[in-house]
Scaffold this motif. Structure first.
Motif, short mmCIF file in Angstrom:
data_model
loop_
_atom_site.label_atom_id
_atom_site.label_comp_id
_atom_site.label_asym_id
_atom_site.label_seq_id
_atom_site.Cartn_x
_atom_site.Cartn_y
_atom_site.Cartn_z
N MET A 1 28.01 43.06 39.91
CA MET A 1 28.76 43.25 38.81
C MET A 1 30.44 42.40 39.36
O MET A 1 30.54 43.03 40.68
CB MET A 1 29.30 44.35 38.19
CG MET A 1 29.84 44.34 36.93
SD MET A 1 29.95 46.19 36.31
CE MET A 1 29.17 46.08 34.83
N SER A 2 30.94 41.55 38.80
CA SER A 2 32.30 41.20 39.17
C SER A 2 33.37 41.81 38.60
O SER A 2 33.31 42.60 37.56
CB SER A 2 32.22 39.46 38.85
OG SER A 2 32.52 39.46 37.38
N SER A 3 34.57 41.68 39.28
CA SER A 3 35.83 42.18 38.79
C SER A 3 36.10 41.80 37.24
O SER A 3 36.57 42.70 36.44
CB SER A 3 36.96 42.15 39.76
OG SER A 3 37.27 40.70 39.58
N THR A 4 35.69 40.79 36.84
CA THR A 4 35.98 40.42 35.25
C THR A 4 34.82 41.10 34.40
O THR A 4 35.06 41.32 33.19
CB THR A 4 35.45 38.64 35.18
OG1 THR A 4 34.19 38.65 35.65
CG2 THR A 4 36.46 37.93 35.95
N GLU B 1 45.27 39.70 36.64
CA GLU B 1 47.10 40.24 36.19
C GLU B 1 47.37 41.55 36.95
O GLU B 1 48.33 41.52 37.52
CB GLU B 1 47.06 40.40 34.84
CG GLU B 1 47.06 38.97 34.18
CD GLU B 1 47.84 37.83 34.69
OE1 GLU B 1 48.87 38.30 34.65
OE2 GLU B 1 47.41 36.74 34.90
N LEU B 2 46.45 42.57 36.70
CA LEU B 2 46.82 43.80 37.37
C LEU B 2 47.03 43.70 38.76
O LEU B 2 47.69 44.20 39.44
CB LEU B 2 45.92 44.76 36.85
CG LEU B 2 46.21 46.31 37.34
CD1 LEU B 2 47.57 46.62 36.41
CD2 LEU B 2 45.23 47.16 36.38
N SER B 3 46.02 43.19 39.57
CA SER B 3 45.83 42.84 41.08
C SER B 3 47.12 42.07 41.44
O SER B 3 47.16 42.35 42.70
CB SER B 3 44.71 42.22 41.35
OG SER B 3 44.49 40.95 41.01
N ARG B 4 48.08 41.63 40.72
CA ARG B 4 49.14 40.96 41.09
C ARG B 4 50.56 41.54 40.79
O ARG B 4 51.61 41.52 40.86
CB ARG B 4 49.41 39.59 40.42
CG ARG B 4 48.66 38.58 41.08
CD ARG B 4 48.81 37.11 40.56
NE ARG B 4 50.35 36.85 40.41
CZ ARG B 4 51.20 36.35 41.32
NH1 ARG B 4 50.65 36.53 42.63
NH2 ARG B 4 52.35 36.17 41.22
N ASN B 5 50.15 42.97 39.98
CA ASN B 5 51.32 43.63 39.58
C ASN B 5 51.87 44.64 40.76
O ASN B 5 50.97 45.22 41.20
CB ASN B 5 50.80 44.65 38.34
CG ASN B 5 51.95 45.39 37.84
OD1 ASN B 5 52.28 46.51 38.16
ND2 ASN B 5 52.42 45.06 36.63
N LEU B 6 53.15 44.37 40.93
CA LEU B 6 53.78 45.19 42.06
C LEU B 6 53.62 46.34 41.88
O LEU B 6 53.47 47.37 42.83
CB LEU B 6 55.30 44.64 42.37
CG LEU B 6 55.96 45.11 43.67
CD1 LEU B 6 54.95 44.66 44.81
CD2 LEU B 6 57.22 44.40 43.65
N VAL B 7 53.97 47.16 40.71
CA VAL B 7 53.92 48.71 40.40
C VAL B 7 52.57 48.95 40.78
O VAL B 7 52.19 50.09 41.47
CB VAL B 7 54.24 49.08 39.04
CG1 VAL B 7 54.06 50.52 38.83
CG2 VAL B 7 55.77 48.64 38.92
#
Length: 153
Positions: free
Chosen positions: A1-4, A12-18
């Protein structure tokens, strides 16, 4: 299974700094907790011991200010550390209304061992980065968190 397919954070979330900072902190906290448990202290208590180490005996208020925590929390932490025999409080020589706090010999030894264990945990946490990138990360976080004089922003 892929992250998609829903099992990962997605692009998007994996780039979110918080998101990244939160999960990095959770991972480091887990490693730190595992490292410190054999010494009978947690990360907050280690922070207090570090704030008191290698300095003149500090008042409870000074130690709380160094850590950026409120007085009530500091008293609770010091109570716990005192019960463990790691710190001692005594009245200030010139102002008997204030307590001075210092590490006991047991506290100094516990801190030495805990620092070594925590350093190992930090190395494990930072290992995916390599030594140079790990040092850059540490300096970058210091630039964000500390002023040039070393105090918190």
């Amino acid at each position: 299974m892929s992250s998609t397919d829903g099992d990962g954070p997605g692009p998007e979330l994996s780039r979110n700094l918080v998101y990244l900072l939160k999960h990095a902190q959770l991972r480091m906290a887990e490693l730190g907790t595992n490292a410190l448990t054999p010494y009978g202290i947690d990360g907050r208590e280690m922070g207090v011991l570090l704030a008191l180490a290698d300095r003149e005996p500090a008042s409870q208020q000074q130690a709380a200010q160094r850590l950026g925590i409120d007085r009530t929390t500091m008293v609770a932490l010091l109570d716990a550390l005192e019960r463990k025999g790691l710190v001692a409080r005594r009245p200030h020589a010139e102002d008997r209304r204030r307590n001075v706090v210092e590490l006991t010999d047991t506290g100094k030894e516990t801190l030495r061992s805990a620092i070594e264990a925590n350093d190992d945990a930090e190395r494990e946490f930072l290992a995916p980065l390599g030594a140079q990138a790990a040092e850059r990360l540490r300096r970058s976080l210091q630039a964000i968190v500390l002023r040039p004089d070393g105090r918190r922003t």
